[in-house]
Write an enzyme that holds these catalytic residues in place. Structure first.
Site, PDB file in Angstrom:
ATOM      1  N   SER A 149       0.829  -1.207   0.000  1.00  0.00           N
ATOM      2  CA  SER A 149       0.000   0.000   0.000  1.00  0.00           C
ATOM      3  C   SER A 149       0.863   1.258   0.000  1.00  0.00           C
ATOM      4  CB  SER A 149      -0.864  -0.035   1.260  1.00  0.00           C
ATOM      5  OG  SER A 149      -1.340   1.242   1.578  1.00  0.00           O
ATOM      6  N   TYR A 166      -2.207  -0.398  10.289  1.00  0.00           N
ATOM      7  CA  TYR A 166      -2.439  -0.946   8.940  1.00  0.00           C
ATOM      8  C   TYR A 166      -1.162  -0.805   8.111  1.00  0.00           C
ATOM      9  CZ  TYR A 166      -3.918  -1.061   4.059  1.00  0.00           C
ATOM     10  OH  TYR A 166      -3.997  -1.339   2.715  1.00  0.00           O
TER      11      TYR A 166
HETATM   12  N1  LIG Z   1      -8.448  -0.265  -2.305  1.00  0.00           N
HETATM   13  C1  LIG Z   1      -7.364   0.465  -2.087  1.00  0.00           C
HETATM   14  O1  LIG Z   1      -7.348   1.682  -2.309  1.00  0.00           O
HETATM   15  C2  LIG Z   1      -6.110  -0.180  -1.568  1.00  0.00           C
HETATM   16  C3  LIG Z   1      -4.972   0.638  -1.409  1.00  0.00           C
HETATM   17  C4  LIG Z   1      -3.804   0.057  -0.934  1.00  0.00           C
HETATM   18  C5  LIG Z   1      -3.746  -1.285  -0.648  1.00  0.00           C
HETATM   19  N2  LIG Z   1      -4.873  -2.047  -0.789  1.00  0.00           N
HETATM   20  C6  LIG Z   1      -4.760  -3.473  -0.465  1.00  0.00           C
HETATM   21  O2  LIG Z   1      -5.254  -4.229  -1.546  1.00  0.00           O
HETATM   22  C7  LIG Z   1      -5.874  -5.421  -1.079  1.00  0.00           C
HETATM   23  C8  LIG Z   1      -7.289  -5.508  -1.614  1.00  0.00           C
HETATM   24  O3  LIG Z   1      -7.993  -4.362  -1.178  1.00  0.00           O
HETATM   25  P1  LIG Z   1      -9.512  -4.095  -1.506  1.00  0.00           P
HETATM   26  O4  LIG Z   1      -9.677  -2.632  -1.647  1.00  0.00           O
HETATM   27  O5  LIG Z   1      -9.979  -5.015  -2.566  1.00  0.00           O
HETATM   28  O6  LIG Z   1     -10.133  -4.506  -0.076  1.00  0.00           O
HETATM   29  P2  LIG Z   1     -11.435  -5.367   0.262  1.00  0.00           P
HETATM   30  O7  LIG Z   1     -11.637  -5.234   1.731  1.00  0.00           O
HETATM   31  O8  LIG Z   1     -12.562  -4.994  -0.629  1.00  0.00           O
HETATM   32  O9  LIG Z   1     -10.966  -6.832  -0.098  1.00  0.00           O
HETATM   33  C9  LIG Z   1     -10.281  -7.669   0.803  1.00  0.00           C
HETATM   34  C10 LIG Z   1     -11.049  -8.985   0.855  1.00  0.00           C
HETATM   35  O10 LIG Z   1     -10.336  -9.860   1.714  1.00  0.00           O
HETATM   36  C11 LIG Z   1     -11.260 -10.589   2.476  1.00  0.00           C
HETATM   37  N3  LIG Z   1     -10.603 -11.007   3.724  1.00  0.00           N
HETATM   38  C12 LIG Z   1     -10.274 -10.237   4.784  1.00  0.00           C
HETATM   39  N4  LIG Z   1      -9.709 -10.999   5.741  1.00  0.00           N
HETATM   40  C13 LIG Z   1      -9.664 -12.266   5.245  1.00  0.00           C
HETATM   41  C14 LIG Z   1      -9.188 -13.497   5.752  1.00  0.00           C
HETATM   42  N5  LIG Z   1      -8.666 -13.596   6.986  1.00  0.00           N
HETATM   43  N6  LIG Z   1      -9.284 -14.601   4.973  1.00  0.00           N
HETATM   44  C15 LIG Z   1      -9.842 -14.540   3.744  1.00  0.00           C
HETATM   45  N7  LIG Z   1     -10.312 -13.391   3.210  1.00  0.00           N
HETATM   46  C16 LIG Z   1     -10.223 -12.272   3.969  1.00  0.00           C
HETATM   47  C17 LIG Z   1     -12.416  -9.644   2.733  1.00  0.00           C
HETATM   48  O11 LIG Z   1     -13.635 -10.346   2.990  1.00  0.00           O
HETATM   49  C18 LIG Z   1     -12.458  -8.842   1.436  1.00  0.00           C
HETATM   50  O12 LIG Z   1     -13.418  -9.377   0.547  1.00  0.00           O
HETATM   51  C19 LIG Z   1      -5.779  -5.367   0.439  1.00  0.00           C
HETATM   52  O13 LIG Z   1      -4.634  -6.070   0.827  1.00  0.00           O
HETATM   53  C20 LIG Z   1      -5.600  -3.893   0.731  1.00  0.00           C
HETATM   54  O14 LIG Z   1      -4.927  -3.688   1.944  1.00  0.00           O
HETATM   55  C21 LIG Z   1      -6.039  -1.524  -1.255  1.00  0.00           C
END
Ligand SMILES: NC(=O)c1ccc[n+]([C@@H]2O[C@H](COP(=O)([O-])OP(=O)(O)OC[C@H]3O[C@@H](n4cnc5c(N)ncnc54)[C@H](O)[C@@H]3O)[C@@H](O)[C@H]2O)c1
Length: 345
Positions: A137, A162
Site C-alpha cells: 500500500s 495498517y
Molecule cells: N483499495 C485500495 O485503495 C487499496 C490501497 C492500498 C492497498 N490495498 C490493499 O489491496 C488489497 C485488496 O484491497 P480491496 O480494496 O480489494 O479490499 P477489500 O476489503 O474490498 O478486499 C479484501 C477482501 O479480503 C477478504 N478477507 C479479509 N480478511 C480475510 C481473511 N482472513 N481470509 C480470507 N479473506 C479475507 C475480505 O472479505 C475482502 O473481501 C488489500 O490487501 C488492501 O490492503 C487496497
C-alpha cells in the site's frame, strides 16, 4: 512466464473490490482461478456476495472459476486448498484494510495481515509457487514528504498499524524470497476507486451522502491530496505482473542492483496514477456527476492519515511496460454511472 488454464491462479480476497475485478479479468483471458475469501462483515457482506455473482455473470469462462469460503488464518484449510488445486501463481489481496479501523480494532490487522500472510508464505514455500504477488500500500510511505514517492525511499515510519502490517508484509516476503527463492512481487496500490468500490473509502462514503443530501466530513479542510487510481488500471498492472516473475539476477538497472545486493527474486512497485488530486476537487467531480451539491462539514486532520500521496511509477513502467492512465474525470464518471445503477439512484 507462460501460464495456461491448466495452471490455476489462486486469488485471496477474491470477493473484495480489487480481487473480484481481477478475477473477471483473468477469467476472461482464459485462465483458471481459485478465489478465496472469508466474506467477513467489515463492510456490507451483500456487496461481496454481489461481486461474486458479477464474476459469474461477466466471465466468459465461468467453468474455470472455483470459490472457497475460508479464512487465510485457517492454516489447515489453506494448506488443503493449495494441495487440492496446486496453483502455480498466488495473488494475496486478502487483508484487513482501512487506516481508520486499525485504530479501533488492531487485532484484526495482526490476525489477517500478519498471521494469515505468514501462512500464505508458508504454503508458497511448501508448494513451490512459481510467482507470488501480494498487495502492499502507498501507506507504507507514512509521513514521507519527498514527492513523488519512489520505491527506494525509506518506509520505516508508518503512521498506522495498517501501514505497519504492510511494511511487515514486504519484509516477510523479502525474507521468504531470499531463503527459498520464491519469485515475489509486492504492489503498493495508491487509493483505488471505481465500480464495485469499498463502502469504507471516501469515494463511496461521499457518493452515498451526496445522493442522500446528507453532510460529508471533509478532513484536513479538504486540503488532502490523493493519487486516486482507477480500478481497471490496477487490475491491468496485476495481470501483467502475473506473467513476469522476478528472477535471480533479473535486475532492472544498476540502482536496483545496488539495493538488491543479496540477489533476491523480490521486487516492489508503486502502482498509482501519478496525478495527485485535492480532495475538494474530487468532491467537486462527484457533485458534477451526481448533479447535487455536497453539504461539507470541514474537519481537522484525522489521526493516522497522511496529507498527500503521489506515486512515481517509472520502475513499474520499465518492468511491465505499463502505468495507470485513466483520467480522474473519466474514472469518476464511470464510478458514478455504476453507483446509480447498483444503488438505484
Ligand atoms: N483499495 C485500495 O485503495 C487499496 C490501497 C492500498 C492497498 N490495498 C490493499 O489491496 C488489497 C485488496 O484491497 P480491496 O480494496 O480489494 O479490499 P477489500 O476489503 O474490498 O478486499 C479484501 C477482501 O479480503 C477478504 N478477507 C479479509 N480478511 C480475510 C481473511 N482472513 N481470509 C480470507 N479473506 C479475507 C475480505 O472479505 C475482502 O473481501 C488489500 O490487501 C488492501 O490492503 C487496497
Amino acid at each position: 512466464m507462460n501460464i495456461d488454464n491448466k495452471d490455476p491462479i489462486l486469488i485471496t480476497g477474491a470477493a473484495g473490490f480489487i480481487g473480484a475485478a481481477l478475477s473477471i479479468k483473468l477469467l476472461n483471458h482464459g485462465l483458471r482461478i481459485i478465489g478465496v475469501d472469508n466474506l467477513n462483515s467489515y463492510y456490507d457482506k451483500n456487496l461481496k456476495l454481489n461481486r461474486l455473482k458479477n464474476i459469474e455473470r461477466n466471465s466468459s469462462n465461468f467453468r474455470n472459476w472455483n470459490f472457497e469460503n475460508i479464512s487465510i488464518t485457517n492454516r489447515n484449510k489453506l494448506k488443503e486448498i493449495f494441495y487440492s488445486y496446486k496453483p502455480r501463481v498466488v495473488i494475496n489481496l486478502a487483508a484487513q484494510a482501512g487506516v481508520r479501523y486499525s485504530l479501533k480494532n488492531p487485532q484484526e490487522y495482526i490476525n489477517t495481515n500478519l498471521v494469515g500472510f505468514s501462512y500464505i508464505l508458508e504454503s508458497c514455500k511448501e508448494f513451490e509457487i512459481q510467482n507470488f504477488i501480494y498487495a502492499s500500500s502507498s501507506s507504507v510511505y507514512g509521513g514521507n514528504n519527498k514527492f513523488p514517492f519512489q520505491e527506494d525511499q525509506k518506509v520505516d515510519n508508518p503512521l498506522s498499524l495498517y501501514a505497519a502490517t504492510k511494511v511487515s508484509n514486504e519484509l516477510m516476503a523479502n525474507a521468504y524470497s531470499h531463503l527459498y527463492k520464491i519469485p515475489t512481487t509486492g504492489l503498493r496500490f495508491f487509493t483505488v476507486y471505481g465500480p464495485w468500490g469499498r463502502p469504507d473509502m471516501a469515494p463511496m462514503i461521499f457518493a452515498k451522502s451526496i445522493f442522500e443530501r446528507r453532510p460529508i466530513d471533509v478532513f484536513n479542510f479538504g486540503k488532502m491530496q490523493r493519487d486516486f487510481t482507477y480500478i481497471d488500471d490496477i487490475v491491468e498492472g496485476i495481470y501483467r505482473c502475473c506473467f513476469k516473475k522476478p528472477q535471480l539476477s533479473n535486475y532492472l538497472d544498476s540502482d536496483s542492483k545496488k539495493d538488491n545486493f543479496l540477489n533476491v527474486p523480490h521486487q516492489i512497485f508503486n502502482i498509482g496514477n501519478s496525478k495527485p488530486v485535492e480532495l475538494l476537487h474530487f468532491i467537486n467531480l462527484l457533485e458534477v456527476n451526481i448533479g447535487i451539491k455536497a453539504i461539507k462539514n470541514f474537519k481537522e486532520m484525522q489521526l493516522g492519515d497522511v496529507k498527500k500521496t503521489f506515486a512515481n511509477t517509472e520502475k513499474l513502467n520499465k518492468w511491465i511496460d505499463y502505468s495507470p492512465s485513466t483520467s480522474i474525470d473519466k474514472g469518476v464518471e464511470l464510478f458514478i454511472k455504476w453507483y446509480r445503477e447498483y444503488y438505484n439512484y
